[in-house]
Design an enzyme around this catalytic site. Structure first.
Site, PDB file in Angstrom:
ATOM      1  N   ASN A   6       0.792  -1.226   0.000  1.00 18.64           N
ATOM      2  CA  ASN A   6       0.000   0.000   0.000  1.00 18.64           C
ATOM      3  C   ASN A   6       0.822   1.272   0.000  1.00 18.64           C
ATOM      4  OD1 ASN A   6      -2.626  -0.953  -0.049  1.00 18.64           O
ATOM      5  ND2 ASN A   6      -2.655  -1.334   2.140  1.00 18.64           N
ATOM      6  N   CYS A   7       0.387   2.226  -0.796  1.00 19.63           N
ATOM      7  CA  CYS A   7       0.823   3.609  -0.669  1.00 19.63           C
ATOM      8  C   CYS A   7      -0.390   4.416  -0.218  1.00 19.63           C
ATOM      9  CB  CYS A   7       1.374   4.134  -1.991  1.00 19.63           C
ATOM     10  SG  CYS A   7       2.883   3.311  -2.522  1.00 19.63           S
TER      11      CYS A   7
END
Length: 428
Positions: A242-243
């Site tokens: 995830n970003c």
């Protein structure tokens, strides 16, 4: 399914001629560490390594992932199945964890929703990672690499390095061994039959556009909800890609050390019977939200539970999935407790969730991510603090000669929705 998790405390990390664990001191050979992280990945241009220790005047930014070094000592499979090891089912046998240290992937920003930590100062108490000995991999990728390929390169480099370091603990003697036991739901002792049956509904971000989580190496946005043994998580079956906003992002370290799972195991047989874990995803379209929530509720109902703990990841769009799940579970007569953070504006007066339901009558808040904080300058920056203006929670002018002024949203894990930190909110 029984997993023994051996904790090997690491009290210091230092550079040396060889990579080895000498008592409680982890010695690192810089060249070997870089080689292990790099692998044969042609997308990587360079890797620099740094060590950041609690109390130092050090800022790390932007952080992609945080990983605890572990090694599978006994039992099937290996760490991070489907990505580093084979896809054999994990969660049994014995695993050793190097407690007190982490591998952090840092470097060029991939997506604007990345984060930072300070190892000292007023920002440090908001993230447990400021208390760890952090081994930072500052990674640059080659030009014209797509953002998705950039994320993959850094994710895999961090996992490879964590496995490399975990091997130093293979033959070490743990200071503490935790035993986690999970048996088929039909095998309930006579003494436990009077206890409420509780399941954990584990929502993972899976919206695409660099908001992705991996289960045994598979992207969760392509999967229906499924049952897993909670001990599988401790062996790296779930990995972050995830970003997403740093404050409520579940790093791989958070998954490995999920406090909800740990607490449910601790209380199993005392005041509840922990019957299992269902992994579900956060979706984009209404049809996918309906399909996924219906399927997750069906699995929970099949477990014959009295109550559910529901955690989420992210904010905004995932709020809709959360409330949909909560409403459907409550309609089935299954008491549901939701753990969430809030985005209530800098003054705390705005609507804090994007969606609600009257059936959400047991909600645990882990804090307001919009709260602003002033972070004084640090003597050393690992990475690049000038990108704070582009990060979620920052804004043009956030960086000045005095330091950084931004929302808690920029600090990794500050409002983690697994309840990893200490922030909360109370109704007044």
């Amino acid at each position: 399914m029984v997993l023994d998790l051996g904790h090997i405390p690491v009290e210091d990390v230092e550079w040396g001629p060889k990579t080895l664990l000498d008592g409680s001191i982890l010695q690192l050979n810089r060249e070997d560490l870089v080689a292990s992280a790099w692998g044969n990945d042609p997308r990587i241009a360079s890797i620099e390594t740094e060590i950041a220790k609690p109390g130092e005047s050090v800022r790390i930014i932007p952080i992609k992932d945080v990983i605890e070094p572990r090694v599978k000592v006994e039992g099937k499979g290996g760490m991070f199945p489907g990505l580093i090891s084979s896809v054999e089912t994990v969660g049994e046998g014995r695993t050793h964890a190097l407690s007190g240290c982490s591998v952090m992937t840092v470097g060029q920003i991939v997506g604007f929703q990345e984060g930072m930590i300070d190892m000292s100062g007023p920002g440090a108490p908001y993230s447990s990672f400021s208390k760890l000995l952090n081994i930072a991999l500052v990674i640059k990728v080659k030009e014209r690499i797509s953002r998705h390929e950039h994320e993959v390169a850094l994710r895999m480099a961090g996992l490879r390095a964590a496995v490399f370091l975990g091997e130093t603990g293979r033959h070490a003697q743990p200071v503490e061994i935790q035993r986690f036991e999970m048996y088929p739901t039909t095998q309930v002792s006579r003494a436990d039959r009077h206890l409420p049956r509780v399941a954990y509904l584990y929502m993972l971000l899976s919206q695409g556009l660099l908001h992705d989580t991996y289960l045994y190496g598979r992207d969760l946005k392509n999967l229906l909800p499924t049952l897993i043994m909670p001990t599988e998580v401790m062996d790296g079956a779930i990995v972050s890609g995830n970003c997403v906003s740093a404050c409520d992002k579940n790093t791989t370290y958070h998954h490995q050390n999920n406090p909800i799972i740990n607490e449910l195991f601790k209380r199993d047989g005392q005041d509840l019977h922990f019957v299992g874990t269902v992994v579900t995803n956060a979706n984009v379209t209404l049809m996918d939200k309906e399909r996924s929530s219906n399927y997750a509720v069906k699995l929970i109902e099949m477990l014959g539970v009295d109550g559910v703990i529901l955690s989420k990841e992210g904010f905004g769009n995932p709020d809709a999935d959360t409330m949909m799940l909560c409403a459907k579970l409550e309609e089935k007569g299954i008491a549901t407790t939701v753990i969430t953070d809030e985005f209530a504006g800098v003054d705390g007066r705005s609507q804090s969730l994007a969606d609600t339901t009257p059936r959400a009558n047991a909600l645990v808040s882990v804090g307001n991510a919009n709260e602003r904080i002033a972070l004084p300058s640090m003597a050393k920056v690992i990475g690049d603090e000038t990108i704070i203006d582009k990060m979620a929670g920052g804004q043009p002018g956030s960086l000045s000669e005095q330091g950084i002024t931004a929302e808690l949203q920029v600090i990794v894990g500050a409002t983690n929705e697994l309840g990893f930190e200490l922030l909360s909110s109370r109704e007044t």
